[in-house]
Scaffold this motif. Sequence first.
Motif, PDB file in Angstrom:
ATOM      1  N   THR A   1       0.791  -1.238   0.008  1.00 21.78           N
ATOM      2  CA  THR A   1       0.134   0.116   0.043  1.00 21.78           C
ATOM      3  C   THR A   1       1.002   1.180   0.119  1.00 21.78           C
ATOM      4  O   THR A   1       0.963   1.958  -1.031  1.00 21.78           O
ATOM      5  CB  THR A   1      -0.893   0.091   1.343  1.00 21.78           C
ATOM      6  N   CYS A   2       1.462   1.375   1.027  1.00 22.33           N
ATOM      7  CA  CYS A   2       2.210   2.845   1.319  1.00 22.33           C
ATOM      8  C   CYS A   2       3.153   3.135   0.253  1.00 22.33           C
ATOM      9  O   CYS A   2       3.371   4.159  -0.492  1.00 22.33           O
ATOM     10  CB  CYS A   2       2.957   2.855   2.724  1.00 22.33           C
ATOM     11  N   VAL A   3       4.123   1.918   0.045  1.00 23.75           N
ATOM     12  CA  VAL A   3       5.369   1.757  -0.602  1.00 23.75           C
ATOM     13  C   VAL A   3       4.837   2.123  -2.190  1.00 23.75           C
ATOM     14  O   VAL A   3       5.190   2.794  -3.136  1.00 23.75           O
ATOM     15  CB  VAL A   3       6.422   0.904  -0.620  1.00 23.75           C
TER      16      VAL A   3
ATOM     17  N   ASP B   1       8.729  11.344  -2.162  1.00 25.03           N
ATOM     18  CA  ASP B   1       8.071  10.609  -1.350  1.00 25.03           C
ATOM     19  C   ASP B   1       8.217   9.160  -1.825  1.00 25.03           C
ATOM     20  O   ASP B   1       8.456   8.077  -0.848  1.00 25.03           O
ATOM     21  CB  ASP B   1       6.768  10.756  -1.326  1.00 25.03           C
ATOM     22  N   GLY B   2       8.359   8.706  -2.947  1.00 24.39           N
ATOM     23  CA  GLY B   2       8.554   7.034  -3.458  1.00 24.39           C
ATOM     24  C   GLY B   2       9.748   6.784  -2.971  1.00 24.39           C
ATOM     25  O   GLY B   2      10.171   5.835  -2.339  1.00 24.39           O
ATOM     26  N   ASP B   3      10.870   7.797  -3.155  1.00 26.97           N
ATOM     27  CA  ASP B   3      12.315   7.450  -2.925  1.00 26.97           C
ATOM     28  C   ASP B   3      12.381   7.377  -1.231  1.00 26.97           C
ATOM     29  O   ASP B   3      12.903   6.184  -0.853  1.00 26.97           O
ATOM     30  CB  ASP B   3      13.319   8.580  -3.174  1.00 26.97           C
ATOM     31  N   LEU B   4      11.577   8.122  -0.561  1.00 28.57           N
ATOM     32  CA  LEU B   4      11.769   7.929   0.744  1.00 28.57           C
ATOM     33  C   LEU B   4      11.239   6.795   1.336  1.00 28.57           C
ATOM     34  O   LEU B   4      11.532   6.137   2.290  1.00 28.57           O
ATOM     35  CB  LEU B   4      10.982   9.294   1.571  1.00 28.57           C
ATOM     36  N   LYS B   5       9.869   6.357   0.738  1.00 30.07           N
ATOM     37  CA  LYS B   5       9.261   5.261   1.387  1.00 30.07           C
ATOM     38  C   LYS B   5      10.270   3.938   0.889  1.00 30.07           C
ATOM     39  O   LYS B   5       9.917   2.949   1.715  1.00 30.07           O
ATOM     40  CB  LYS B   5       7.874   5.031   0.292  1.00 30.07           C
ATOM     41  N   LEU B   6      10.580   3.902  -0.253  1.00 29.26           N
ATOM     42  CA  LEU B   6      11.730   2.779  -0.568  1.00 29.26           C
ATOM     43  C   LEU B   6      12.874   2.614   0.518  1.00 29.26           C
ATOM     44  O   LEU B   6      13.284   1.770   0.764  1.00 29.26           O
ATOM     45  CB  LEU B   6      12.430   2.995  -2.136  1.00 29.26           C
TER      46      LEU B   6
END
Length: 125
Positions: free
Chosen positions: A63-65, A75-80
């Motif tokens: 979900t989040c990632v 935000d995508g880089d941070l979630k990864l």
Amino acid sequence: MVSCSHHEEDVLKRLRRIGGQVRGLRRMVEEDTYCIDVLTQVSATTRAPRSFALQMLDGHMDTCVRTAVAEGGEDGDLKLKEARDAIARLVRSWPLLDHARGGRGAAENPCTVGPADRAAPRPWR
């Protein structure tokens, strides 16, 4: 930002089960249960949080990632990066995985001893 609320009931159910296992261990000790039976329950109780952690990680990745990466940007880089860091912490926190990687205590791991060492097994600490 997406939260864990999409699977909150399942998460809470697992946590209640883990709490019940720990209370069961306490009760076994209070009732002077045979040591091997307590140790068998300890084994099951220590696997439960690992399973819980993997479920949480799977849900987060799904979900989040996935959402953050699909939207692009920082935000995508941070979630990864958060996911990679969480996986690294999980792997480091699981002692048997540490043994398999050759970390602390690897000499006592029967999977890592050579053929000459197998004739005289070493005691576990």
